[in-house]
Write a protein that holds these residues in place. Structure first.
Motif, short mmCIF file in Angstrom:
data_model
loop_
_atom_site.label_atom_id
_atom_site.label_comp_id
_atom_site.label_asym_id
_atom_site.label_seq_id
_atom_site.Cartn_x
_atom_site.Cartn_y
_atom_site.Cartn_z
N SER A 169 0.85 -1.20 0.00
CA SER A 169 0.00 0.00 0.00
C SER A 169 0.88 1.24 0.00
CB SER A 169 -0.91 0.00 1.24
OG SER A 169 -1.57 1.25 1.38
N THR A 210 -2.73 -3.83 -2.54
CA THR A 210 -2.73 -4.70 -3.71
C THR A 210 -1.85 -5.91 -3.41
OG1 THR A 210 -0.84 -3.49 -4.66
CG2 THR A 210 -3.06 -2.79 -5.32
N HIS A 240 -4.43 -7.22 4.46
CA HIS A 240 -5.07 -6.47 3.37
C HIS A 240 -5.66 -5.16 3.87
CE1 HIS A 240 -8.27 -5.51 0.42
NE2 HIS A 240 -7.36 -5.94 -0.45
#
Length: 402
Positions: free
Chosen positions: A15, A22, A83
């Motif tokens: 990030s 991603t 994530h």
């Protein structure tokens, strides 16, 4: 960049500046125009040669590892949690970089070009003058330099956790940097020229207005048994340090309160002085009192004062060198940390170490509410306890249902 496995350093979540994370297959796929802070294991990072890759930085770059930052913020880096956690961490780092860019003068390519942030910041300061013409004083400074304290090894308890409790980083940095430091003009006073009485010697050192570097003998067998081990005299993280026969003025003040001390000889500096004006923290950190609420500002402030309080390898002399300023600032830091560690010990917490404005404790999960109360009473910053307390409540519920 949060690797799925920090010991493999291949795939993971990346990030930039708080943007959506991603999935990345390998470090080579990362954008080349961005400097990437990673959670790579130290040994693996070195073994893979990542320290030589232009845009990769290791987990130790900020002094506080990414997993420690995540724990402070109450987020997890495990599995799919990364994530959602990667953008949070990248925002913290991005804000810190904005403060760095605003607070220091950088030429293109100089920002974050060192292995550690504090070394990068140190390059902004005037070059230090090191004491190289007085081997005796040089040895005394090394023997008085202790960057942190390791009290004892943790004991095994399957229901225990380890916590780092800190003074507000920015406030602590300001307090440490308010400590006056010695002038570089020193004179040696042999034992024969000191008062005969140890009481008079101690009074001379403690009550005088000149910085003192004292050669001492500590008799821990006669010390208060509760606090003798807590002093962690000569016990630091990682490698063994120099034989500790010398102590600086700030450390002498608090050691005399917990242990009998014999003074053998001293070095006396010409006087105390304030830090060089170019060593002061940038205005962007100090002009707004609300900046103390910023986690990013705290990380930067800690790296700033540590840059002034750390030894360095001098290529010209081919050895590590040290300033008296570093000795004094570290002693001031440890004095403040010892006072907090002592209060934690008095409340029954198992203290394993302290330094850099924080203490490390080992507690059982049932003690978390007591730890939280201690932090509030002592104005300490603690990790986010919500996930830990929630887990403890779920475990208690499961046990009662069974």
């Amino acid at each position: 960049m949060i690797y799925d496995n920090a010991k493999e350093c291949t795939s993971g979540f990346a990030s930039i500046a708080g943007g959506p994370a991603t999935n990345v297959r390998q470090p080579e796929d990362l954008a080349n125009n961005v400097i990437w802070l990673t959670n790579a294991d130290f040994t693996t990072f070195r073994a893979l040669g990542h320290q030589n890759v232009h845009n990769l930085r290791g987990n130790e770059f900020l002094r506080t590892r990414l997993d420690q930052i995540a724990a402070d913020l109450g987020i997890s880096l495990l599995g799919e949690y990364a994530h959602t956690s990667a953008p949070v961490l990248s925002m913290v780092v991005s804000r810190m970089v904005s403060l760095i860019a605003a607070g220091y003068q950088w030429k293109p390519g100089e920002l974050a070009n060192a292995d550690s942030l504090y070394l990068n910041i140190k390059s902004r300061f005037p070059k230090d003058q090191y004491i190289t013409n007085n081997p005796g004083l040089e040895r005394a400074l090394w023997a008085a330099y202790q960057p942190d304290s390791v009290v004892t090894k943790p004991h095994f308890n399957p229901n225990s956790i380890f916590l780092t409790l800190r003074v507000n980083r920015l406030a602590h940095a300001q307090a440490v940097m308010n400590c006056p430091v010695p002038d570089d003009a020193w004179e040696y006073v042999h034992e024969n020229k000191l008062p005969v009485s140890q009481r008079e010697r101690l009074a001379m050192c403690l009550e005088g207005d000149r910085p003192v570097l004292a050669e001492v003998e500590l008799d821990m067998s006669r010390a208060d048994s509760e606090y003798a081990q807590l002093t962690a005299f000569g016990k630091k993280t990682a490698s063994r340090m120099e034989l500790r026969k010398w102590v600086s003025h700030p450390e002498l003040v608090w050691l005399t309160k917990v242990s009998p001390i014999l003074i053998r000889s001293v070095y006396l500096s010409a006087g105390y002085r304030r830090l060089h004006e170019k060593h002061r923290m940038p205005d962007v950190l100090t002009n707004d009192s609300l900046m103390r609420l910023s986690y990013s500002a705290g990380l930067l402030a800690e790296n700033h004062w540590v840059a002034l309080a750390t030894d360095e390898y001098h290529k010209g002399m081919r050895k590590k060198v040290l300033t008296s300023r570093a000795v004094w600032l570290r002693a001031a830091d440890r004095a403040q940390c010892f006072a907090i560690a002592r209060r934690a010990h008095d409340q029954g917490f198992f203290v394993t170490g302290y330094g850099a404005g924080g203490i490390r404790i080992q507690v059982t999960k049932s003690e978390l509410w007591n730890v939280l109360s201690f932090c509030i009473e002592n104005q300490m910053v603690s990790p986010d306890f919500a996930p830990l307390l929630k887990q403890e409540e779920e475990n208690a519920y499961a046990a009662s249902a069974a």
